[in-house]
Design an enzyme around this catalytic site. Sequence first.
Site, PDB file in Angstrom:
ATOM      1  N   CYS A  40       0.871  -1.177   0.000  1.00 18.08           N
ATOM      2  CA  CYS A  40       0.000   0.000   0.000  1.00 18.08           C
ATOM      3  C   CYS A  40       0.908   1.226   0.000  1.00 18.08           C
ATOM      4  CB  CYS A  40      -0.866  -0.029   1.262  1.00 18.08           C
ATOM      5  SG  CYS A  40      -1.765   1.486   1.622  1.00 18.08           S
ATOM      6  N   HIS A  41       0.370   2.328  -0.474  1.00 21.82           N
ATOM      7  CA  HIS A  41       1.170   3.551  -0.504  1.00 21.82           C
ATOM      8  C   HIS A  41       1.697   3.913   0.900  1.00 21.82           C
ATOM      9  CE1 HIS A  41       2.273   7.414  -2.404  1.00 21.82           C
ATOM     10  NE2 HIS A  41       2.217   7.807  -1.148  1.00 21.82           N
ATOM     11  N   THR A  42       0.956   3.547   1.941  1.00 22.41           N
ATOM     12  CA  THR A  42       1.388   3.885   3.304  1.00 22.41           C
ATOM     13  C   THR A  42       2.690   3.174   3.681  1.00 22.41           C
ATOM     14  OG1 THR A  42      -0.929   4.213   3.878  1.00 22.41           O
ATOM     15  CG2 THR A  42       0.602   4.025   5.717  1.00 22.41           C
ATOM     16  N   HIS A  62       1.005  -4.244   5.706  1.00 22.90           N
ATOM     17  CA  HIS A  62      -0.225  -4.248   6.503  1.00 22.90           C
ATOM     18  C   HIS A  62      -1.459  -4.655   5.697  1.00 22.90           C
ATOM     19  CE1 HIS A  62      -0.092  -0.314   4.580  1.00 22.90           C
ATOM     20  NE2 HIS A  62      -1.392  -0.262   4.708  1.00 22.90           N
ATOM     21  N   GLU A  63      -1.255  -5.203   4.477  1.00 23.43           N
ATOM     22  CA  GLU A  63      -2.424  -5.578   3.658  1.00 23.43           C
ATOM     23  C   GLU A  63      -2.213  -7.032   3.242  1.00 23.43           C
ATOM     24  OE1 GLU A  63      -3.966  -2.427   0.906  1.00 23.43           O
ATOM     25  OE2 GLU A  63      -3.829  -3.982  -0.603  1.00 23.43           O
ATOM     26  N   CYS A  92     -11.277  -4.147  19.955  1.00 20.65           N
ATOM     27  CA  CYS A  92     -11.304  -4.976  21.174  1.00 20.65           C
ATOM     28  C   CYS A  92     -12.722  -5.179  21.703  1.00 20.65           C
ATOM     29  CB  CYS A  92     -10.415  -4.358  22.250  1.00 20.65           C
ATOM     30  SG  CYS A  92     -11.131  -2.921  23.065  1.00 20.65           S
ATOM     31  N   CYS A  95     -13.045  -1.192  24.808  1.00 19.17           N
ATOM     32  CA  CYS A  95     -12.488   0.112  25.193  1.00 19.17           C
ATOM     33  C   CYS A  95     -13.514   1.226  24.942  1.00 19.17           C
ATOM     34  CB  CYS A  95     -11.184   0.384  24.447  1.00 19.17           C
ATOM     35  SG  CYS A  95     -11.401   0.855  22.724  1.00 19.17           S
ATOM     36  N   CYS A  98     -14.272   1.611  21.227  1.00 25.44           N
ATOM     37  CA  CYS A  98     -15.098   0.534  20.667  1.00 25.44           C
ATOM     38  C   CYS A  98     -16.534   0.621  21.164  1.00 25.44           C
ATOM     39  CB  CYS A  98     -14.511  -0.836  21.018  1.00 25.44           C
ATOM     40  SG  CYS A  98     -13.046  -1.244  20.045  1.00 25.44           S
ATOM     41  N   CYS A 106      -9.789   1.987  17.802  1.00 27.72           N
ATOM     42  CA  CYS A 106      -9.761   1.208  19.050  1.00 27.72           C
ATOM     43  C   CYS A 106      -8.528   1.637  19.829  1.00 27.72           C
ATOM     44  CB  CYS A 106      -9.691  -0.287  18.725  1.00 27.72           C
ATOM     45  SG  CYS A 106      -9.316  -1.339  20.150  1.00 27.72           S
ATOM     46  N   ARG A 110      -3.207   0.546  20.534  1.00 31.09           N
ATOM     47  CA  ARG A 110      -2.673   1.579  19.642  1.00 31.09           C
ATOM     48  C   ARG A 110      -1.354   2.176  20.154  1.00 31.09           C
ATOM     49  NH1 ARG A 110      -0.544   4.034  16.612  1.00 31.09           N
ATOM     50  NH2 ARG A 110      -1.215   5.449  14.948  1.00 31.09           N
ATOM     51  N   CYS A 170      -6.673  -3.426   3.661  1.00 35.37           N
ATOM     52  CA  CYS A 170      -6.511  -1.968   3.721  1.00 35.37           C
ATOM     53  C   CYS A 170      -7.211  -1.198   2.604  1.00 35.37           C
ATOM     54  CB  CYS A 170      -5.036  -1.560   3.783  1.00 35.37           C
ATOM     55  SG  CYS A 170      -4.849   0.240   3.966  1.00 35.37           S
ATOM     56  N   ARG A 389      -2.344  -2.498  -7.326  1.00 34.93           N
ATOM     57  CA  ARG A 389      -1.804  -3.292  -6.235  1.00 34.93           C
ATOM     58  C   ARG A 389      -0.935  -4.421  -6.793  1.00 34.93           C
ATOM     59  NH1 ARG A 389      -2.536   0.351  -2.940  1.00 34.93           N
ATOM     60  NH2 ARG A 389      -3.588   0.055  -0.956  1.00 34.93           N
TER      61      ARG A 389
HETATM   62  N1  LIG Z   1      -6.938   6.776   5.779  1.00 26.73           N
HETATM   63  C1  LIG Z   1      -6.677   5.505   5.605  1.00 26.73           C
HETATM   64  O1  LIG Z   1      -7.123   4.650   6.357  1.00 26.73           O
HETATM   65  C2  LIG Z   1      -5.827   5.076   4.455  1.00 26.73           C
HETATM   66  C3  LIG Z   1      -5.813   3.732   4.056  1.00 26.73           C
HETATM   67  C4  LIG Z   1      -5.060   3.374   2.927  1.00 26.73           C
HETATM   68  C5  LIG Z   1      -4.304   4.319   2.276  1.00 26.73           C
HETATM   69  N2  LIG Z   1      -4.322   5.606   2.721  1.00 26.73           N
HETATM   70  C6  LIG Z   1      -3.599   6.644   2.016  1.00 26.73           C
HETATM   71  O2  LIG Z   1      -4.375   6.938   0.866  1.00 26.73           O
HETATM   72  C7  LIG Z   1      -3.524   7.451  -0.150  1.00 26.73           C
HETATM   73  C8  LIG Z   1      -3.728   6.656  -1.439  1.00 26.73           C
HETATM   74  O3  LIG Z   1      -3.252   5.350  -1.300  1.00 26.73           O
HETATM   75  P1  LIG Z   1      -3.043   4.427  -2.610  1.00 26.73           P
HETATM   76  O4  LIG Z   1      -2.434   3.168  -2.143  1.00 26.73           O
HETATM   77  O5  LIG Z   1      -4.291   4.409  -3.415  1.00 26.73           O
HETATM   78  O6  LIG Z   1      -1.932   5.309  -3.352  1.00 26.73           O
HETATM   79  P2  LIG Z   1      -1.477   5.387  -4.866  1.00 26.73           P
HETATM   80  O7  LIG Z   1      -0.116   5.963  -4.867  1.00 26.73           O
HETATM   81  O8  LIG Z   1      -1.693   4.090  -5.551  1.00 26.73           O
HETATM   82  O9  LIG Z   1      -2.503   6.427  -5.539  1.00 26.73           O
HETATM   83  C9  LIG Z   1      -2.364   7.822  -5.459  1.00 26.73           C
HETATM   84  C10 LIG Z   1      -2.850   8.444  -6.767  1.00 26.73           C
HETATM   85  O10 LIG Z   1      -2.795   9.871  -6.628  1.00 26.73           O
HETATM   86  C11 LIG Z   1      -2.322  10.426  -7.846  1.00 26.73           C
HETATM   87  N3  LIG Z   1      -1.785  11.766  -7.572  1.00 26.73           N
HETATM   88  C12 LIG Z   1      -0.589  12.091  -7.016  1.00 26.73           C
HETATM   89  N4  LIG Z   1      -0.484  13.437  -6.898  1.00 26.73           N
HETATM   90  C13 LIG Z   1      -1.623  13.970  -7.391  1.00 26.73           C
HETATM   91  C14 LIG Z   1      -2.123  15.306  -7.536  1.00 26.73           C
HETATM   92  N5  LIG Z   1      -1.414  16.350  -7.136  1.00 26.73           N
HETATM   93  N6  LIG Z   1      -3.352  15.476  -8.078  1.00 26.73           N
HETATM   94  C15 LIG Z   1      -4.091  14.417  -8.509  1.00 26.73           C
HETATM   95  N7  LIG Z   1      -3.666  13.116  -8.383  1.00 26.73           N
HETATM   96  C16 LIG Z   1      -2.467  12.903  -7.830  1.00 26.73           C
HETATM   97  C17 LIG Z   1      -1.303   9.413  -8.339  1.00 26.73           C
HETATM   98  O11 LIG Z   1      -1.070   9.546  -9.747  1.00 26.73           O
HETATM   99  C18 LIG Z   1      -1.980   8.094  -7.984  1.00 26.73           C
HETATM  100  O12 LIG Z   1      -2.820   7.628  -9.025  1.00 26.73           O
HETATM  101  C19 LIG Z   1      -2.102   7.376   0.405  1.00 26.73           C
HETATM  102  O13 LIG Z   1      -1.788   8.626   0.995  1.00 26.73           O
HETATM  103  C20 LIG Z   1      -2.224   6.324   1.493  1.00 26.73           C
HETATM  104  O14 LIG Z   1      -1.213   6.470   2.454  1.00 26.73           O
HETATM  105  C21 LIG Z   1      -5.063   5.990   3.779  1.00 26.73           C
HETATM  106  N1  LIG Z   2       1.842   7.018  11.569  1.00 25.71           N
HETATM  107  C1  LIG Z   2       1.171   7.762  10.592  1.00 25.71           C
HETATM  108  C2  LIG Z   2      -0.316   7.449  10.643  1.00 25.71           C
HETATM  109  C3  LIG Z   2      -0.781   7.270   9.290  1.00 25.71           C
HETATM  110  C4  LIG Z   2      -2.278   7.010   9.260  1.00 25.71           C
HETATM  111  O1  LIG Z   2      -3.064   7.933   9.389  1.00 25.71           O
HETATM  112  N2  LIG Z   2      -2.636   5.766   9.066  1.00 25.71           N
HETATM  113  C5  LIG Z   2      -4.024   5.408   8.786  1.00 25.71           C
HETATM  114  C6  LIG Z   2      -4.009   4.123   8.057  1.00 25.71           C
HETATM  115  S1  LIG Z   2      -3.144   4.233   6.540  1.00 25.71           S
HETATM  116  C7  LIG Z   2      -3.282   2.691   5.931  1.00 25.71           C
HETATM  117  O2  LIG Z   2      -2.726   2.628   4.719  1.00 25.71           O
HETATM  118  C8  LIG Z   2      -4.828   5.185  10.066  1.00 25.71           C
HETATM  119  O3  LIG Z   2      -5.576   4.247  10.200  1.00 25.71           O
HETATM  120  N3  LIG Z   2      -4.710   6.073  10.977  1.00 25.71           N
HETATM  121  C9  LIG Z   2      -5.343   5.960  12.271  1.00 25.71           C
HETATM  122  C10 LIG Z   2      -4.390   5.351  13.253  1.00 25.71           C
HETATM  123  O4  LIG Z   2      -3.192   5.249  12.925  1.00 25.71           O
HETATM  124  O5  LIG Z   2      -4.842   4.966  14.343  1.00 25.71           O
HETATM  125  C11 LIG Z   2       1.379   9.233  10.754  1.00 25.71           C
HETATM  126  O6  LIG Z   2       1.544   9.664  11.901  1.00 25.71           O
HETATM  127  O7  LIG Z   2       1.381   9.932   9.749  1.00 25.71           O
HETATM  128 ZN   LIG Z   3      -2.740   0.824   3.603  1.00 22.48          ZN
HETATM  129 ZN   LIG Z   4     -11.240  -1.125  21.503  1.00 24.22          ZN
END
Ligand SMILES: NC(=O)c1ccc[n+]([C@@H]2O[C@H](COP(=O)([O-])OP(=O)(O)OC[C@H]3O[C@@H](n4cnc5c(N)ncnc54)[C@H](O)[C@@H]3O)[C@@H](O)[C@H]2O)c1
Ligand SMILES: N[C@@H](CCC(=O)N[C@@H](CSCO)C(=O)NCC(=O)O)C(=O)O
Ligand SMILES: [Zn+2]
Ligand SMILES: [Zn+2]
Length: 396
Positions: A40-42, A62-63, A92, A95, A98, A106, A110, A170, A389
Amino acid sequence: MATQAAIAWEANKPLSIEDVQVAPPQAGEVRIQILFTALCHTDAYTWSGKDPEGLFPCILGHEAAGIVESVGKGVTEVKPGDHVIPCYQAECRECKFCKSGKTNLCGKVRAATGVGVMMTDRKSRFSVNGTPIYHFMGTSTFSQYTVVHDVSVAKIDLNAPLEKVCLLGCGVPTGLGAVWNTAKVEPGSIVAVFGLGTVGLAVAEGAKSAGASRIIGVDIDSNKFDIVERAFPSVFLLTSDKDVCLADNVSAKNFGVTEFVNPKDHDKPIQQVIVDLTDGGVDYSFECIGNVSVMRAALECCHKGWGTSVIVGVAASGQEISTRPFQLVTGRVWKGTAFGGFKSRSQVPWLVEKYMKKEIKVDEYITHNLTLAEINKAFDLMHERGCLRCVLKMHT
Ligand SMILES: NC(=O)c1ccc[n+]([C@@H]2O[C@H](COP(=O)([O-])OP(=O)(O)OC[C@H]3O[C@@H](n4cnc5c(N)ncnc54)[C@H](O)[C@@H]3O)[C@@H](O)[C@H]2O)c1
Ligand SMILES: N[C@@H](CCC(=O)N[C@@H](CSCO)C(=O)NCC(=O)O)C(=O)O
Ligand SMILES: [Zn+2]
Ligand SMILES: [Zn+2]
């Protein structure tokens, strides 16, 4: 036990496949044989050194999906042989979070997962030649075996193909849930999705299933538009010489994005482009990139009075969002989502069942398959055309 894992010794240094010792699970812990993991991008974000919680050396990932190998004392909900998906967002059921009924976050483990250790003794279960290796996100799936807290394990259908459903750890749930749980998009809504990676495309899929009337996909990489076209060839008839490429007859078909916009094709700010396209702005927007300037644009392309923007992307340490408070005073709403608001242990098995019934897509997001030994190539692929992916086979 001795096994193999990809170690991130330092930020940005190629991962190295090494023999790793994985200690037995202690009370409340589960040791899992990981069969398949995606990137994943993360993972790339933490590896880059920009994650304030990133600790090295560590085992990222993580995926994933795998099989329970052994359990520690007091573990009752899974047993050896169960098929599972590790969940970075624990559940859990006891908590304050939850029990609140207001969040999927949760609090139980964490604090430990944020510093790369297990809760019981604040130590790692991984070591290389006696050197402890930090856990990551409570999952560390770039290892053939990992140890996780029992509250971070979703037990799934034994018939589910692990090489596919690993994605339900994820990206796909995050996108779907951002629409269904966080924004609660209504039928007829106009939606903009910024970033058409796996997360953004899952947002589009969720919006389509929620009955959105228009789904505007925004990406600076026009190859992403081609991916959608290739994955769903019957749906898309792109008119590539126009500013906005309209897909043909999209409402009859299954993916979602109805219009594509590449900000690079416009002189105006992208929020203005979208406001002009939508008679005042969208009902819902989703930022799926992790770029704080785009987060602002995503908020500001929302309709006055009610438009809601959901931040999904993860931005680097030190980055901050900004906008004129007037944007909120005049009714726009800014929200965020983690794992799409899904309660992990309860709802990941339900998502697996939805996949088995062909109610949600997973296979379509898998563009590459490699092995653990090829993990650095897999990270390179993330930046190349045509990649959503990449799934790694962990045992060859
Ligand atoms: N909040 C969450 O729980 C959670 C879960 C999973 C991933 N994420 C985050 O979500 C984001 C996306 O993840 P992903 O795996 O799909 O990533 P990815 O890199 O596959 O996709 C990102 C897309 O954004 C595009 N992009 C980059 N800069 C841009 C811009 N300025 N304008 C328009 N498009 C642009 C890229 O071309 C790409 O297609 C990441 O930041 C990741 O860390 C968050
Ligand atoms: N350590 C990072 C946190 C990044 C973040 O926000 N993670 C998301 C999941 S990304 C999955 O690809 C999330 O679930 N956040 C809530 C949590 O972490 O409890 C930072 O500090 O930037
Ligand atoms: Zn992820
Ligand atoms: Zn909990």
